[in-house]
Design an enzyme around this catalytic site. Structure first.
Site, PDB file in Angstrom:
ATOM      1  CD  GLU A 271     -75.685 -18.108  27.928  1.00 44.40           C
ATOM      2  OE1 GLU A 271     -74.620 -18.860  27.128  1.00 44.40           O
ATOM      3  OE2 GLU A 271     -76.499 -17.960  28.620  1.00 44.40           O
TER       4      GLU A 271
ATOM      5  CD  GLU B   8     -80.182 -16.441  28.546  1.00 49.99           C
ATOM      6  OE1 GLU B   8     -80.571 -17.798  28.689  1.00 49.99           O
ATOM      7  OE2 GLU B   8     -80.190 -15.599  27.951  1.00 49.99           O
TER       8      GLU B   8
END
Length: 429
Positions: free
Chosen positions: A227, A344
């Protein structure tokens, strides 16, 4: 793969011929010799059945394995190396791979980094703890044992397990002028630290299997960072320059494995109209531009509507995820022209309205979208739920945890999706 009957038949002939040979040689310890051979047979069989063979590759918007389409259902267990540093806890890693494999989960995403702090792999720039490296060796060897492929992340945007803030702090400690954590992407010293770590991990030879990481088909691919975000440049250009430099560097060391950036999927300035699909803000990445980097093999998205759209009801959050997937898949196919992985997603037990049935319904909706979008020709390869734990791992619980042995309804939904993806894969082959 040989059938069980044929395996027994060939084993019998093998032992019979060996017995005759040993008699002719007048072996005085015939029984022990034969018993030794009997022990070897199941070991050969296990390796033949379970160890992944062939490197996952990309052809257009499809993942390919041994020349055929590769679809999957998968999971996140970021904690594996950290837990495996304690030998008595390694059974937790093994148990998760065992239960996940039984549920048809064939891809796991986990951390291949731990920078500074407790149980650090990289204790300081260029200084590594061999014991922790051997824990990562164990994780990879267990994945191999249970036929699970790994997506390994090489760093973190956040301070958990060191990540970007730790790299910047190391530079400060060395007297380098640092303005903020976003200098991670631009400072030459910090970038040098990152590259040195990449080189060390990618050239590692597994002490258990004897296979170099760069040659191991158990590893499906690498992620540059979990991320990545950049507060000083919301256009996505700063991260784009960094990702281009680091992707080229990774491929110069390992051009066999796939590579992703590790992004959540936020749109940037390259296609302004796509910003309407963001959850009301940007994080300094550009889903389109960043994934067009030649060395990047597949795109990724994450989705946490319970956090990104907190305060909105269940229907609104689910609708957001559906739009999120559909827009990113359309762009992956038409513009980026690479496969997409939903790396995710999950549903938190900390939500005020949480129940297992609510989470199961949400997961079922996500899984159904993944399946139907792929069935209609979409570029998606699979989804990775966040996150699976073993029994007795309460300290790692973040609200999204799933313990397969303790949550049978969720386990059933996961298993059903695995079966559907496997069946769909056969029709594409």
């Amino acid at each position: 793969m040989p059938t069980k009957t044929n395996l027994i038949h060939h084993t019998f002939l093998f032992l019979k011929q060996t017995s005759i040979a040993l008699s002719k040689m007048a072996c005085s310890r015939k029984l022990s010799c034969i018993l030794g051979l009997i022990v070897l047979v199941p070991l050969v069989c296990e390796a033949r059945v379970l160890a992944p063979s062939g490197l996952v590759q990309v052809r257009g918007t499809q993942f390919i394995l041994n020349g055929s389409p590769f679809l999957f259902n998968g999971f996140n267990s970021y904690w594996m190396m950290n837990v495996a540093t304690e030998p008595s806890d390694r059974i937790k890693v093994s148990n998760v791979f065992l239960k996940a494999s039984a549920a048809g989960l064939s891809v796991c995403r986990t951390w291949a980094f731990s920078d500074g702090g407790d149980r650090a792999l990289q204790m300081s720039p260029g200084v590594y703890d061999e014991h922790v490296f051997q824990a990562l060796d164990f994780v990879i060897s267990e994945a191999r044992r249970y036929g699970v492929r790994l997506i390994l992340s090489l760093s973190n945007n956040y301070h958990d397990f060191g990540g970007r803030p730790q790299y910047v702090q190391w530079a400060r400690n060395a007297g380098v002028a640092i303005n903020n954590d976003d200098d991670f992407y631009t400072n030459a010293v910090v970038k040098g630290y990152y590259k040195n770590n990449v080189q060390r991990v990618l050239t590692r030879v597994n002490t258990i299997t004897g296979v170099a990481y760069g040659d191991d088909p158990t590893i499906m691919g690498w992620e540059l960072m979990n991320e990545p975000r950049c507060q000083v440049d919301y256009t996505g250009n700063t991260i784009n320059d960094w990702a281009q430099e680091m992707a080229s560097y990774v491929k110069s060391i390992d051009n066999k494995h796939l590579l992703a950036i590790g992004m959540e999927g936020f749109y940037g300035d390259s296609l302004p109209d796509r910003k309407q699909y963001n959850p009301g803000y940007q994080v300094g990445t550009d889903y389109i531009k960043n994934n067009l980097i030649r060395e990047i093999d597949f795109a990724t998205i994450h989705a946490y509507p319970d956090v990104w759209l907190s305060g909105q009801d269940e229907n609104a959050q689910t609708a957001f995820v559906e739009r999120w997937m559909e827009s990113h898949l359309a762009d992956a196919k038409a513009i980026i022209r690479k496969p997409l992985v939903f790396t995710e997603f999950g549903k938190s037990k900390k939500d005020p309205d949480y129940s297992i049935s609510t989470r199961d319904a949400y997961m079922n909706a996500v899984y159904s979208d993944i399946y139907s979008l792929k069935r209609s020709g979409g570029a998606i390869g699979g989804g990775l739920v966040w996150q699976i734990l073993a029994e007795g791992m309460e300290s790692y619980a973040d609200g999204y945890e799933i313990v397969l042995s303790e949550e049978p309804s969720t386990n059933a939904i996961i298993s059903q999706q695995s079966t559907k993806m496997t069946s769909l894969e056969r029709t594409l082959g």
